[in-house]
Design an enzyme around this catalytic site. Structure first.
Site, short mmCIF file in Angstrom:
data_model
loop_
_atom_site.label_atom_id
_atom_site.label_comp_id
_atom_site.label_asym_id
_atom_site.label_seq_id
_atom_site.Cartn_x
_atom_site.Cartn_y
_atom_site.Cartn_z
N ASP A 67 0.95 -1.17 -0.04
CA ASP A 67 0.10 -0.03 -0.07
C ASP A 67 0.79 1.44 0.03
O ASP A 67 2.08 1.20 -0.04
CB ASP A 67 -1.01 0.02 1.24
CG ASP A 67 -0.30 -0.40 2.44
OD1 ASP A 67 0.88 -0.33 2.69
OD2 ASP A 67 -1.33 -0.73 3.44
N ASN A 136 -9.32 -1.72 12.52
CA ASN A 136 -10.58 -1.73 11.87
C ASN A 136 -10.87 -2.94 11.02
O ASN A 136 -11.85 -3.10 10.19
CB ASN A 136 -11.15 -0.51 11.29
CG ASN A 136 -10.27 -0.41 10.15
OD1 ASN A 136 -9.24 -0.79 9.89
ND2 ASN A 136 -10.68 0.85 9.39
N HIS A 138 -8.81 -3.78 8.80
CA HIS A 138 -8.30 -3.47 7.46
C HIS A 138 -6.94 -4.40 6.82
O HIS A 138 -6.41 -4.80 7.98
CB HIS A 138 -8.14 -2.25 6.84
CG HIS A 138 -6.98 -1.41 7.53
ND1 HIS A 138 -7.04 -0.02 7.83
CD2 HIS A 138 -5.63 -1.81 7.67
CE1 HIS A 138 -5.84 0.29 8.44
NE2 HIS A 138 -4.93 -0.90 8.34
N GLU A 143 -10.20 -0.77 3.23
CA GLU A 143 -10.85 -0.27 4.43
C GLU A 143 -12.02 -0.87 4.49
O GLU A 143 -12.92 -1.23 3.27
CB GLU A 143 -11.15 1.37 4.36
CG GLU A 143 -9.76 2.03 4.38
CD GLU A 143 -9.11 1.99 5.93
OE1 GLU A 143 -9.62 1.37 6.66
OE2 GLU A 143 -8.97 3.44 6.20
#
Ligand code: GLP
Length: 240
Positions: A67, A136, A138, A143
């Site tokens: 990423d 969360n 991810h 996301e």
């Protein structure tokens, strides 16, 4: 999904390095996607030590960036390519020619993402995927919600991710609001995945990943649909 429970972060790092070494010994030309974040850093130090001892051959690896923050040149301290270079590429003496980047400073993000997915297809998918777990759920910057067929793409970061990444860069105002991420589709198609999870702050999301609903709202839970996934978690993350 296979769960390896280890007492400490040092154990997690050693076990992860063992599995990476085994995979690369089996296939020295492995296509490998490499997370940044804090969790895999101990495993990368282990790999660098083994490389220095001639026990880990990185000369033929094909390495993929997981990423990238959008809009940062590679010399920006926050660039995830820079982090990958310092922690993985440089210690393992991996050359630029071995690396497929996600360029966060390119003119056309859609073209960068399409070229990345084409490069993954060219190597017939990832042989090894090394991932951390976002607070969360991810993976990379997939996301919530991220469906299983999500390609490599540009995403808006959630408030939760901006808050959690603020600790790396000295405040949330320094975290770029957008990123490029390797998609769920190429990640779920990996032939082998290592998900590294450490620390009490991951306890709740690890539990959701392992035994909550399989849902795009917790992208990591989708790994339960994938082949040959190993979660390596330390006692702090497992609780109890
Ligand atoms: C970050 C990165 C991920 C990383 C995850 C967990 O936001 N985009 O690639 O795996 O969050 O990071 P850490 O290992 O520091 O908890």
């Amino acid at each position: 999904m296979n769960l390896i429970q280890v007492p400490t972060y040092a154990d997690l790092s050693r076990v992860a390095a063992d599995l990476i070494c085994t995979a690369v010994a089996h296939n020295p030309r492995s296509a490998i996607v490499v997370a940044t974040g804090d969790t895999p850093m101990g495993a990368y130090v282990e790999l660098a030590q083994r490389h220095a001892l001639g026990q880990f051959d990185s000369a033929h690896l094909r390495v993929f960036q997981l990423d990238a923050y959008w809009g940062l040149p590679p010399d920006d301290a926050r660039s995830l390519y820079g982090w990958m270079w310092r922690s993985f590429l440089q210690p393992l003496h991996i050359s630029d020619a071995q690396v497929t980047r996600l360029k966060g400073d390119a003119a056309d993000p859609a073209a960068v993402c399409a070229a990345y997915d084409a490069a993954v297809a060219q190597v017939a998918g990832f042989d090894v995927s090394i991932l951390g777990l976002g607070p969360n759920g991810h993976l990379g910057f997939n996301e919530p919600p991220s469906p299983a067929d999500a390609p490599t793409r540009m995403v808006n970061l959630t408030e939760a991710s901006i808050a959690s990444n603020a600790r790396y860069w000295g405040g949330r105002e320094h975290v770029p609001p957008q990123a490029l991420t390797c998609g769920m589709a190429p990640l779920l198609a990996a032939k082998q995945t290592l998900l590294l999870v450490s620390g009490a702050r991951k306890r709740h999301i690890l539990q959701q990943t392992l035994s909550g609903p399989i849902t795009p709202e917790v992208p990591a839970s989708l790994l339960r649909l994938a082949n040959h996934v190993t979660v390596i978690a330390d006692q702090a993350a497992l609780g109890g």
